[in-house]
Design an enzyme around this catalytic site. Structure first.
Site, PDB file in Angstrom:
ATOM      1  N   ARG A  91       4.495 -26.052 -50.229  1.00  0.00           N
ATOM      2  CA  ARG A  91       4.582 -25.850 -51.691  1.00  0.00           C
ATOM      3  C   ARG A  91       5.899 -25.235 -52.138  1.00  0.00           C
ATOM      4  NH1 ARG A  91      -0.369 -25.175 -50.674  1.00  0.00           N
ATOM      5  NH2 ARG A  91       0.231 -25.015 -48.506  1.00  0.00           N
ATOM      6  N   THR A  92       6.500 -24.359 -51.356  1.00  0.00           N
ATOM      7  CA  THR A  92       7.794 -23.802 -51.804  1.00  0.00           C
ATOM      8  C   THR A  92       8.815 -24.928 -51.853  1.00  0.00           C
ATOM      9  OG1 THR A  92       7.197 -21.741 -50.714  1.00  0.00           O
ATOM     10  CG2 THR A  92       9.490 -21.981 -51.408  1.00  0.00           C
ATOM     11  N   LYS A 120      24.658 -29.263 -31.947  1.00  0.00           N
ATOM     12  CA  LYS A 120      25.920 -29.391 -31.186  1.00  0.00           C
ATOM     13  C   LYS A 120      26.566 -28.036 -30.978  1.00  0.00           C
ATOM     14  CE  LYS A 120      26.730 -33.542 -33.866  1.00  0.00           C
ATOM     15  NZ  LYS A 120      27.593 -33.996 -34.964  1.00  0.00           N
ATOM     16  N   ARG A 141      14.968 -21.548 -46.871  1.00  0.00           N
ATOM     17  CA  ARG A 141      13.959 -20.774 -46.143  1.00  0.00           C
ATOM     18  C   ARG A 141      14.453 -20.661 -44.709  1.00  0.00           C
ATOM     19  NH1 ARG A 141       7.498 -21.660 -46.085  1.00  0.00           N
ATOM     20  NH2 ARG A 141       7.838 -20.599 -48.068  1.00  0.00           N
ATOM     21  N   HIS A 174       9.958 -12.878 -50.050  1.00  0.00           N
ATOM     22  CA  HIS A 174       9.709 -14.210 -50.614  1.00  0.00           C
ATOM     23  C   HIS A 174       9.712 -13.995 -52.143  1.00  0.00           C
ATOM     24  CE1 HIS A 174       8.475 -18.267 -50.976  1.00  0.00           C
ATOM     25  NE2 HIS A 174       7.405 -18.286 -50.190  1.00  0.00           N
TER      26      HIS A 174
HETATM   27  N1   CP Z   1       3.325 -19.975 -50.388  1.00  0.00           N
HETATM   28  C1   CP Z   1       4.177 -20.635 -49.568  1.00  0.00           C
HETATM   29  O1   CP Z   1       5.274 -20.145 -49.273  1.00  0.00           O
HETATM   30  O2   CP Z   1       3.718 -21.828 -49.124  1.00  0.00           O
HETATM   31  P1   CP Z   1       4.518 -22.867 -48.210  1.00  0.00           P
HETATM   32  O3   CP Z   1       4.712 -22.186 -46.862  1.00  0.00           O
HETATM   33  O4   CP Z   1       3.661 -24.086 -48.142  1.00  0.00           O
HETATM   34  O5   CP Z   1       5.848 -23.102 -48.848  1.00  0.00           O
END
Ligand code: CP
Length: 352
Positions: A91-92, A120, A141, A174
């Protein structure tokens, strides 16, 4: 944009900079008095949050009509974004991708580092610097704590800085999840987020969402935080110290049922066993911390049940039908909150 030369000259090395309190780092990640990189929740103050929530609401409204959607998607049609997700995400990733598309940004992505030249031997630092040769924003991420912040720090020292948005870093932060969590509370309580009792449940030790949400609650009057977890996964000391310093009421308990009755929001999380180094999760009985249908009778009519998702067993599927179950709306709110954030960072938020 005016750069923060002063910070650049006095903080030449990463380790020294990284060790600074967040309040001292914020100017380095700002431009012309606005947040430029979104890296940690402490950057999001109440005024900015409420502004972003209004922009998100407006985006939802305006884009219902084609003319409005076309206008919004023209605002950043000259920009490109890179989504670099070196950890799994549904979702993120999806909500940022679609937020970019709502705003008209073109996107490219790396979701599997085995397809990048890192195999590499290129360092992650050189890899992300390469992105800035091609795009105007990096959304990332990364499993390493602090690496997203380091990326922004590196970018701000190059001749071609691009804003960096944190889509989850290690176990530490987050911030855009916290943004959408508070946006969900904002919509659930008609904008009144003062005097709220938030019960956070699960693996609090390794959950970055509960850390960022705890930081954001400082923006509101008289919050009360209840941390419910197995003793192995209690909230970390740095967050408890932050709450003490800011006179935020909080308590820790293993009594899940007992914590439910006074809650305005119950924020469930899953066990974060991807962070296990030596099988720490094995043998921990997580089942006393599951929200089951029988618990619906224990919470207030106005209470909302939240979860950053994905879930395993922490919320029984039968709970989904209850109008207080907010997690599916919560994930959709993420797309609008992230679109609002992107519009703000590029300074087109007032044109929506
Ligand atoms: N809430 C959240 O970070 O979900 P994902 O890991 O699916 O991105």
């Amino acid at each position: 944009m005016q750069r923060t030369q002063e910070m650049t000259s006095v903080q030449p090395d990463w380790e020294t900079f990284h060790a600074l309190p967040e309040s001292e780092k914020i100017p380095f990640f700002s431009r012309d008095g606005r947040m430029y990189d979104c890296l940690f929740a402490q950057q999001l103050n109440r005024n900015l949050l409420e502004h972003l929530f209004k922009v998100a609401d407006r985006l939802r409204d305006v884009t219902q009509q084609k003319a409005g959607a076309d206008h919004v998607s023209s605002l950043l049609s000259d920009k490109r974004a890179m989504l670099y997700f070196a950890q799994p995400s549904t979702r993120t990733f999806m909500s940022f991708l679609n937020a970019c598309h709502i705003m008209g940004l073109k996107t490219s992505e790396i979701r599997d580092t085995s397809t990048s030249s890192e195999v590499k031997g290129e360092t992650p630092e050189d890899t992300v610097r390469t992105f800035s040769s091609y795009v105007d924003m990096i959304i990332m991420r990364h499993p390493a704590p602090g690496f997203v912040e380091k990326t922004a720090w590196l970018m701000n020292r190059t001749g071609r800085p691009v804003p960096v948005l944190n889509g989850g870093s290690g176990k530490d932060q987050h911030p855009t999840q916290a943004l959408l969590d508070v946006y969900t509370l904002y919509r659930s309580f008609n904008g009144d987020l003062d005097n709220k009792r938030i019960v956070m449940v699960g693996d609090l030790k390794r959950g970055r969402t509960v850390r960022s949400l705890s930081y954001l609650m400082r923006n509101y009057k008289n919050p009360s935080l209840v941390y419910v977890s197995p003793k192995e996964f209690r909230m970390e000391a740095d967050i408890l110290e932050f709450l003490r310093r800011n006179n935020i009421k909080h308590e820790e308990t293993e009594d899940f049922r007992g914590a439910l009755s006074g809650a305005d929001a119950v924020y469930m999380t899953r066990i974060q066993d991807e962070h296990d180094k030596n099988g720490e999760s094995k043998g921990v009985d997580y089942s006393p911390f599951y929200f089951k249908k029988e618990h619906l009778g224990l919470i207030k009519k106005s209470c909302v049940i939240m979860h950053p998702l994905p879930r395993r067993h922490e919320i029984e599927v039968a709970v989904d039908d209850d109008p207080r179950a907010m997690y599916w709306r919560q994930e959709r709110n993420g797309m609008w909150a992230r679109a609002a954030l992107i519009s703000y960072v590029f300074g087109v938020d007032e044109r929506i």
